[in-house]
Design a protein around this motif. Structure first.
Motif, PDB file in Angstrom:
ATOM      1  N   VAL A 278      43.546  39.198  46.508  1.00 30.54           N
ATOM      2  CA  VAL A 278      44.586  38.638  45.655  1.00 30.54           C
ATOM      3  C   VAL A 278      44.765  37.171  46.038  1.00 30.54           C
ATOM      4  CG1 VAL A 278      46.480  39.366  47.160  1.00 30.54           C
ATOM      5  CG2 VAL A 278      46.936  38.931  44.779  1.00 30.54           C
ATOM      6  N   ASN A 279      44.811  36.315  45.018  1.00 30.84           N
ATOM      7  CA  ASN A 279      45.092  34.899  45.232  1.00 30.84           C
ATOM      8  C   ASN A 279      45.738  34.342  43.978  1.00 30.84           C
ATOM      9  OD1 ASN A 279      43.009  34.339  43.393  1.00 30.84           O
ATOM     10  ND2 ASN A 279      41.502  34.165  45.030  1.00 30.84           N
ATOM     11  N   GLU A 280      46.159  33.067  44.071  1.00 30.03           N
ATOM     12  CA  GLU A 280      46.878  32.469  42.956  1.00 30.03           C
ATOM     13  C   GLU A 280      45.947  31.847  41.923  1.00 30.03           C
ATOM     14  OE1 GLU A 280      48.343  30.520  45.951  1.00 30.03           O
ATOM     15  OE2 GLU A 280      50.206  31.624  46.197  1.00 30.03           O
ATOM     16  N   ALA A 281      44.656  31.886  42.141  1.00 32.48           N
ATOM     17  CA  ALA A 281      43.715  31.268  41.210  1.00 32.48           C
ATOM     18  C   ALA A 281      43.612  32.067  39.910  1.00 32.48           C
ATOM     19  CB  ALA A 281      42.346  31.136  41.854  1.00 32.48           C
ATOM     20  N   ARG A 282      43.463  33.374  40.042  1.00 33.90           N
ATOM     21  CA  ARG A 282      43.348  34.222  38.853  1.00 33.90           C
ATOM     22  C   ARG A 282      43.551  35.676  39.267  1.00 33.90           C
ATOM     23  NH1 ARG A 282      38.232  36.748  38.469  1.00 33.90           N
ATOM     24  NH2 ARG A 282      36.794  35.947  40.037  1.00 33.90           N
ATOM     25  N   ALA A 283      43.818  36.509  38.288  1.00 31.89           N
ATOM     26  CA  ALA A 283      43.947  37.942  38.549  1.00 31.89           C
ATOM     27  C   ALA A 283      42.560  38.540  38.731  1.00 31.89           C
ATOM     28  CB  ALA A 283      44.666  38.625  37.393  1.00 31.89           C
TER      29      ALA A 283
ATOM     30  N   GLY B 102      46.508  42.482  37.777  1.00 37.42           N
ATOM     31  CA  GLY B 102      47.463  41.604  37.104  1.00 37.42           C
ATOM     32  C   GLY B 102      48.840  41.673  37.739  1.00 37.42           C
ATOM     33  N   LEU B 103      49.248  42.869  38.132  1.00 38.94           N
ATOM     34  CA  LEU B 103      50.541  43.038  38.793  1.00 38.94           C
ATOM     35  C   LEU B 103      50.551  42.330  40.143  1.00 38.94           C
ATOM     36  CD1 LEU B 103      53.351  44.360  38.987  1.00 38.94           C
ATOM     37  CD2 LEU B 103      52.215  46.326  40.018  1.00 38.94           C
ATOM     38  N   LEU B 104      49.485  42.485  40.920  1.00 37.72           N
ATOM     39  CA  LEU B 104      49.399  41.801  42.206  1.00 37.72           C
ATOM     40  C   LEU B 104      49.405  40.290  42.023  1.00 37.72           C
ATOM     41  CD1 LEU B 104      46.828  43.978  44.174  1.00 37.72           C
ATOM     42  CD2 LEU B 104      49.309  43.909  44.428  1.00 37.72           C
ATOM     43  N   TYR B 105      48.718  39.816  40.995  1.00 42.08           N
ATOM     44  CA  TYR B 105      48.702  38.376  40.712  1.00 42.08           C
ATOM     45  C   TYR B 105      50.116  37.882  40.383  1.00 42.08           C
ATOM     46  CZ  TYR B 105      47.860  34.061  38.133  1.00 42.08           C
ATOM     47  OH  TYR B 105      47.901  32.768  37.687  1.00 42.08           O
TER      48      TYR B 105
END
Length: 87
Positions: A30-35, A47-50
C-alpha cells in the motif's frame, strides 16, 4: 464533548495505522501513488487501503491539535499522579 474532539483529531492517524496494519498482516503493498490489488477472501480491498492511507494527509493540518491533546493528557496525568484535583 472533549473526548469526541480528541477522537476527531486523532481519526486520520488511526485510519493510517489501520491501513498499514492490515496491509502488513495480509502481505499487500500500500502506498499513496495508486491503489494496488489486494485480495482477501476474494474481495479486492486495495482501494479501501489506498483511501485509508491517504487519510494520513489530513494529519498535517491537525498536527497542532494533536500536540495539544498530548500535552493536555500529560498535564492530566501529572495532576492525577500527585492527586491534585482540577476544579
Amino acid at each position: 464533548m472533549l473526548l469526541l474532539g480528541v477522537l476527531i483529531v486523532w481519526t486520520p492517524f488511526l485510519l493510517l495505522v489501520l491501513a498499514l496494519v492490515v496491509a502488513r498482516l495480509t502481505g499487500c503493498t500500500v502506498n499513496e501513488a495508486r491503489a494496488q490489488t489486494c485480495r482477501i477472501a476474494g474481495l479486492d480491498i486495495g482501494g479501501l487501503l489506498y483511501t485509508l492511507m491517504t487519510m494520513g494527509w489530513l494529519m498535517i493540518p491537525l498536527l497542532p491539535f494533536m500536540a495539544l491533546t498530548l500535552i493536555g493528557a500529560a498535564v492530566a496525568g501529572v495532576l492525577a499522579l500527585f492527586g491534585i484535583r482540577w476544579p
